[in-house]
Design a protein around this motif. Structure first.
Motif, PDB file in Angstrom:
ATOM      1  N   PRO A 247      -4.379 -12.707 -13.637  1.00  9.98           N
ATOM      2  CA  PRO A 247      -5.308 -12.014 -14.535  1.00  9.98           C
ATOM      3  C   PRO A 247      -5.771 -10.698 -13.919  1.00  9.98           C
ATOM      4  CG  PRO A 247      -6.532 -13.582 -13.240  1.00  9.98           C
ATOM      5  CD  PRO A 247      -5.082 -13.707 -12.797  1.00  9.98           C
ATOM      6  N   GLN A 248      -6.506  -9.947 -14.679  1.00 12.11           N
ATOM      7  CA  GLN A 248      -7.349  -8.904 -14.126  1.00 12.11           C
ATOM      8  C   GLN A 248      -8.661  -9.590 -13.778  1.00 12.11           C
ATOM      9  OE1 GLN A 248      -7.212  -4.849 -15.813  1.00 12.11           O
ATOM     10  NE2 GLN A 248      -9.338  -5.199 -16.375  1.00 12.11           N
ATOM     11  N   TRP A 249      -9.161  -9.410 -12.580  1.00 15.03           N
ATOM     12  CA  TRP A 249     -10.265 -10.240 -12.124  1.00 15.03           C
ATOM     13  C   TRP A 249     -11.222  -9.453 -11.237  1.00 15.03           C
ATOM     14  CZ3 TRP A 249     -10.383 -10.441  -6.813  1.00 15.03           C
ATOM     15  CH2 TRP A 249      -9.164 -10.178  -6.154  1.00 15.03           C
ATOM     16  N   PHE A 250     -12.431  -9.967 -11.180  1.00 14.09           N
ATOM     17  CA  PHE A 250     -13.424  -9.495 -10.221  1.00 14.09           C
ATOM     18  C   PHE A 250     -14.123 -10.714  -9.659  1.00 14.09           C
ATOM     19  CE2 PHE A 250     -17.239  -7.897  -8.405  1.00 14.09           C
ATOM     20  CZ  PHE A 250     -16.856  -6.671  -7.873  1.00 14.09           C
ATOM     21  N   CYS A 251     -14.158 -10.826  -8.325  1.00 16.14           N
ATOM     22  CA  CYS A 251     -14.758 -11.987  -7.664  1.00 16.14           C
ATOM     23  C   CYS A 251     -16.100 -11.605  -7.046  1.00 16.14           C
ATOM     24  CB  CYS A 251     -13.820 -12.542  -6.597  1.00 16.14           C
ATOM     25  SG  CYS A 251     -14.465 -14.045  -5.810  1.00 16.14           S
ATOM     26  N   PHE A 252     -17.145 -12.331  -7.440  1.00 11.70           N
ATOM     27  CA  PHE A 252     -18.499 -12.123  -6.927  1.00 11.70           C
ATOM     28  C   PHE A 252     -18.797 -13.163  -5.849  1.00 11.70           C
ATOM     29  CE2 PHE A 252     -18.557 -10.362 -11.150  1.00 11.70           C
ATOM     30  CZ  PHE A 252     -19.395  -9.265 -11.081  1.00 11.70           C
ATOM     31  N   GLN A 253     -19.085 -12.702  -4.646  1.00 11.82           N
ATOM     32  CA  GLN A 253     -19.541 -13.577  -3.564  1.00 11.82           C
ATOM     33  C   GLN A 253     -20.647 -12.866  -2.799  1.00 11.82           C
ATOM     34  OE1 GLN A 253     -15.769 -15.842  -1.765  1.00 11.82           O
ATOM     35  NE2 GLN A 253     -15.475 -13.647  -1.867  1.00 11.82           N
ATOM     36  N   GLY A 260     -18.447  -7.918   2.622  1.00 12.68           N
ATOM     37  CA  GLY A 260     -19.329  -7.623   1.495  1.00 12.68           C
ATOM     38  C   GLY A 260     -19.171  -8.555   0.321  1.00 12.68           C
ATOM     39  N   GLY A 261     -18.062  -9.319   0.276  1.00 10.17           N
ATOM     40  CA  GLY A 261     -17.918 -10.394  -0.702  1.00 10.17           C
ATOM     41  C   GLY A 261     -17.382 -10.027  -2.061  1.00 10.17           C
ATOM     42  N   LEU A 262     -17.289  -8.735  -2.383  1.00 10.03           N
ATOM     43  CA  LEU A 262     -16.879  -8.310  -3.721  1.00 10.03           C
ATOM     44  C   LEU A 262     -15.438  -7.807  -3.687  1.00 10.03           C
ATOM     45  CD1 LEU A 262     -20.076  -6.290  -4.689  1.00 10.03           C
ATOM     46  CD2 LEU A 262     -19.609  -8.714  -5.100  1.00 10.03           C
ATOM     47  N   TYR A 263     -14.565  -8.454  -4.477  1.00  9.75           N
ATOM     48  CA  TYR A 263     -13.143  -8.113  -4.505  1.00  9.75           C
ATOM     49  C   TYR A 263     -12.683  -8.033  -5.958  1.00  9.75           C
ATOM     50  CZ  TYR A 263     -13.159  -9.501   0.428  1.00  9.75           C
ATOM     51  OH  TYR A 263     -13.433  -9.597   1.771  1.00  9.75           O
ATOM     52  N   TYR A 264     -11.610  -7.276  -6.198  1.00 15.42           N
ATOM     53  CA  TYR A 264     -11.082  -7.164  -7.560  1.00 15.42           C
ATOM     54  C   TYR A 264      -9.555  -7.091  -7.511  1.00 15.42           C
ATOM     55  CZ  TYR A 264     -10.321  -2.198  -6.537  1.00 15.42           C
ATOM     56  OH  TYR A 264      -9.892  -1.024  -5.989  1.00 15.42           O
ATOM     57  N   GLY A 265      -8.937  -7.338  -8.666  1.00 14.44           N
ATOM     58  CA  GLY A 265      -7.485  -7.257  -8.729  1.00 14.44           C
ATOM     59  C   GLY A 265      -6.992  -7.072 -10.143  1.00 14.44           C
ATOM     60  N   PHE A 266      -5.747  -6.616 -10.252  1.00 15.27           N
ATOM     61  CA  PHE A 266      -5.088  -6.354 -11.533  1.00 15.27           C
ATOM     62  C   PHE A 266      -3.891  -7.282 -11.693  1.00 15.27           C
ATOM     63  CE2 PHE A 266      -7.431  -2.514 -10.814  1.00 15.27           C
ATOM     64  CZ  PHE A 266      -7.696  -1.997 -12.076  1.00 15.27           C
ATOM     65  N   PRO A 267      -3.410  -7.449 -12.918  1.00 16.16           N
ATOM     66  CA  PRO A 267      -2.162  -8.182 -13.130  1.00 16.16           C
ATOM     67  C   PRO A 267      -0.984  -7.445 -12.500  1.00 16.16           C
ATOM     68  CG  PRO A 267      -3.371  -7.883 -15.190  1.00 16.16           C
ATOM     69  CD  PRO A 267      -4.004  -6.992 -14.173  1.00 16.16           C
ATOM     70  N   ALA A 268       0.176  -8.061 -12.564  1.00 16.11           N
ATOM     71  CA  ALA A 268       1.399  -7.431 -12.042  1.00 16.11           C
ATOM     72  C   ALA A 268       1.890  -6.418 -13.067  1.00 16.11           C
ATOM     73  CB  ALA A 268       2.457  -8.490 -11.761  1.00 16.11           C
ATOM     74  N   ASP A 284     -14.657  -3.873  -3.088  1.00 14.82           N
ATOM     75  CA  ASP A 284     -15.629  -3.091  -3.838  1.00 14.82           C
ATOM     76  C   ASP A 284     -16.918  -2.885  -3.049  1.00 14.82           C
ATOM     77  OD1 ASP A 284     -15.977  -1.531  -6.030  1.00 14.82           O
ATOM     78  OD2 ASP A 284     -16.854  -3.079  -7.275  1.00 14.82           O
ATOM     79  N   TRP A 285     -16.755  -2.539  -1.802  1.00  8.86           N
ATOM     80  CA  TRP A 285     -17.898  -2.125  -0.986  1.00  8.86           C
ATOM     81  C   TRP A 285     -17.353  -1.314   0.183  1.00  8.86           C
ATOM     82  CZ3 TRP A 285     -15.514  -6.667   0.337  1.00  8.86           C
ATOM     83  CH2 TRP A 285     -15.301  -6.895   1.698  1.00  8.86           C
ATOM     84  N   ALA A 286     -18.237  -0.609   0.844  1.00 16.14           N
ATOM     85  CA  ALA A 286     -17.893   0.083   2.085  1.00 16.14           C
ATOM     86  C   ALA A 286     -19.006  -0.199   3.090  1.00 16.14           C
ATOM     87  CB  ALA A 286     -17.760   1.585   1.858  1.00 16.14           C
ATOM     88  N   PRO A 287     -18.664  -0.551   4.324  1.00 19.17           N
ATOM     89  CA  PRO A 287     -19.701  -0.788   5.334  1.00 19.17           C
ATOM     90  C   PRO A 287     -20.583   0.443   5.507  1.00 19.17           C
ATOM     91  CG  PRO A 287     -17.546  -1.505   6.126  1.00 19.17           C
ATOM     92  CD  PRO A 287     -17.304  -0.747   4.850  1.00 19.17           C
TER      93      PRO A 287
END
Length: 395
Positions: A247-253, A260-268, A284-287
């Motif tokens: 899927p296209q997704w965004f993971c909240f942690q 930082g816990g925030l990641y995202y991804g796209f389909p192939a 989706d963060w920068a230190p």
């Protein structure tokens, strides 16, 4: 095109050949404004700027009802853009928000906040349990994770869009001049001075050069308060048997230590040169130690620790991920409230900046609004949330 072909005057000079500058040029062309010069220091949407790449998310799943409504207006304008271009500029395949549900807002909002806004505005979505996510997608959520799936979201094919805007502007007679860095702008007279020593007198100037806008505006006390974040993304090859299921997704942690816990991804959406399907994913963060105020001070090489964190997330939380094949750092211009700046700064000068990596989904609205400001008109919708005068960006 060399600077020898530069005119001495123009109705509108646009500084910056990325998403905002090109969408503004295209919108001006559609309004019949043909005396336009766009100046780009390098090449259009080049790899060192935030408009580079093949895909960006579009969605209406926001925790902020104002941004949700602006996203709806942008999607209406996208449909018009696709009709004019005769191309598919967006792919609708849905978007999955998943992960931990807590009420603290992140750079992308939150799962509970997005659900409240979608309920309030009647936006369709599916609520998913961790088990339902596992059954539907090649993801490995924790048992306590939950999800929201917005079926009407998807990906903007940003590479196609850049090409469409470029064709539209050039067909209208606009000069899109690459390798033409700007030295200074005079907000009072509209004079644009180039590093080559040449000058253009403009009736209106639109500054849309991303993180580098600060360098042009600071001498006049007009630079908004922004930080530059180096943001990491990469391509990974995946198992062909699973390629159609990502899927296209965004993971909240919640953040843990330096993660930082925030990641995202796209389909192939694309393949490697040898034909292997690949997905795009990013952090989706920068230190804080990598965030800078000076644009030219931003780190340009991928930090090994961030690469490790992205690798660890992808290989541990998605099935079928095989190999990282490309790693990129993009510069995000960030306001403290993670919102944009789109405003008139002086009678002859307008600005778009602070795109925060989220601006491409709003591109037709941004371009139309900048074009209207350059034509002496007000934007068609209330953009006070992007004002230069708000506290978050006042210096």
């Amino acid at each position: 095109m060399s600077t020898q072909s530069l005119p001495s005057r123009a109705a509108v000079v646009i500084i910056g050949g990325g998403m905002a500058g090109l969408s503004c040029a295209s919108s001006l062309a559609q309004q019949g404004v043909n005396d336009v010069v766009l100046l780009e220091a390098k090449t259009l949407a080049h790899a060192g700027a935030s408009s580079f790449g093949e895909s960006r998310m579009f969605r209406e799943m926001y925790s902020d009802p104002v941004l949700c409504r602006l996203a709806q207006e942008a999607n209406r304008l996208w449909r018009e853009e696709e009709q004019r271009s005769g191309e598919i500029l967006r792919q609708t395949h849905g978007l999955l928000f998943y992960g931990e549900s807590w009420d603290e807002e992140t750079i992308e909002g939150s799962i509970p906040g997005a659900r409240r806004v979608m309920d309030d505005q009647g936006i369709p979505y599916e609520a998913l349990t961790a088990q339902q996510i596992v059954e539907r997608f090649p993801l490995k959520p924790r048992a306590d994770f939950s999800g929201l799936f917005e079926p009407t979201a998807g990906a903007v094919r940003s590479d196609r869009v850049i090409a469409h805007w470029t064709r539209t502007a050039r067909a209208a007679g606009h000069q899109l001049i690459e390798h033409c860095p700007v030295q200074a702008v005079d907000p009072s007279s509209g004079r644009v001075s180039l590093q080559s020593g040449e000058q253009i007198e403009a009736d209106q100037v639109v500054v849309a050069c991303g993180i580098w806008s600060q360098l042009l505006l600071a001498p006049h006390g007009l630079a908004p308060k922004l930080e530059v974040w180096p943001m990491l993304w990469a391509h990974y090859t995946v198992d062909p048997a699973l390629a159609d299921r990502y899927p296209q997704w965004f993971c909240f942690q919640k953040a843990q230590g330096d993660d930082g816990g925030l990641y995202y991804g796209f389909p192939a959406l694309s393949r490697t040169e040898d034909g292997r399907p690949k997905i795009k994913a990013g952090i989706d963060w920068a230190p804080e130690e990598l965030r800078v105020a000076e644009p030219n001070a931003m780190r340009k090489d991928p930090p090994p620790r961030l690469v490790q964190l992205l690798d660890d997330f992808l290989f541990n939380n998605l099935s079928g991920v095989q190999e990282r094949v490309e790693t990129v750092i993009s510069p995000y211009s960030m306001a403290s409230d993670v919102n944009f700046v789109l405003d008139r700064l002086a009678p002859r000068l307008s600005l778009f900046s602070g795109g925060s990596g989220q601006a491409f989904k709003f591109a037709p609205l941004i371009g139309t609004s900048l074009a209207r400001l350059a034509m002496g008109l007000a934007p068609t919708v209330d953009l006070s949330c992007w004002s230069r005068e708000r506290d978050a960006v006042r210096i």
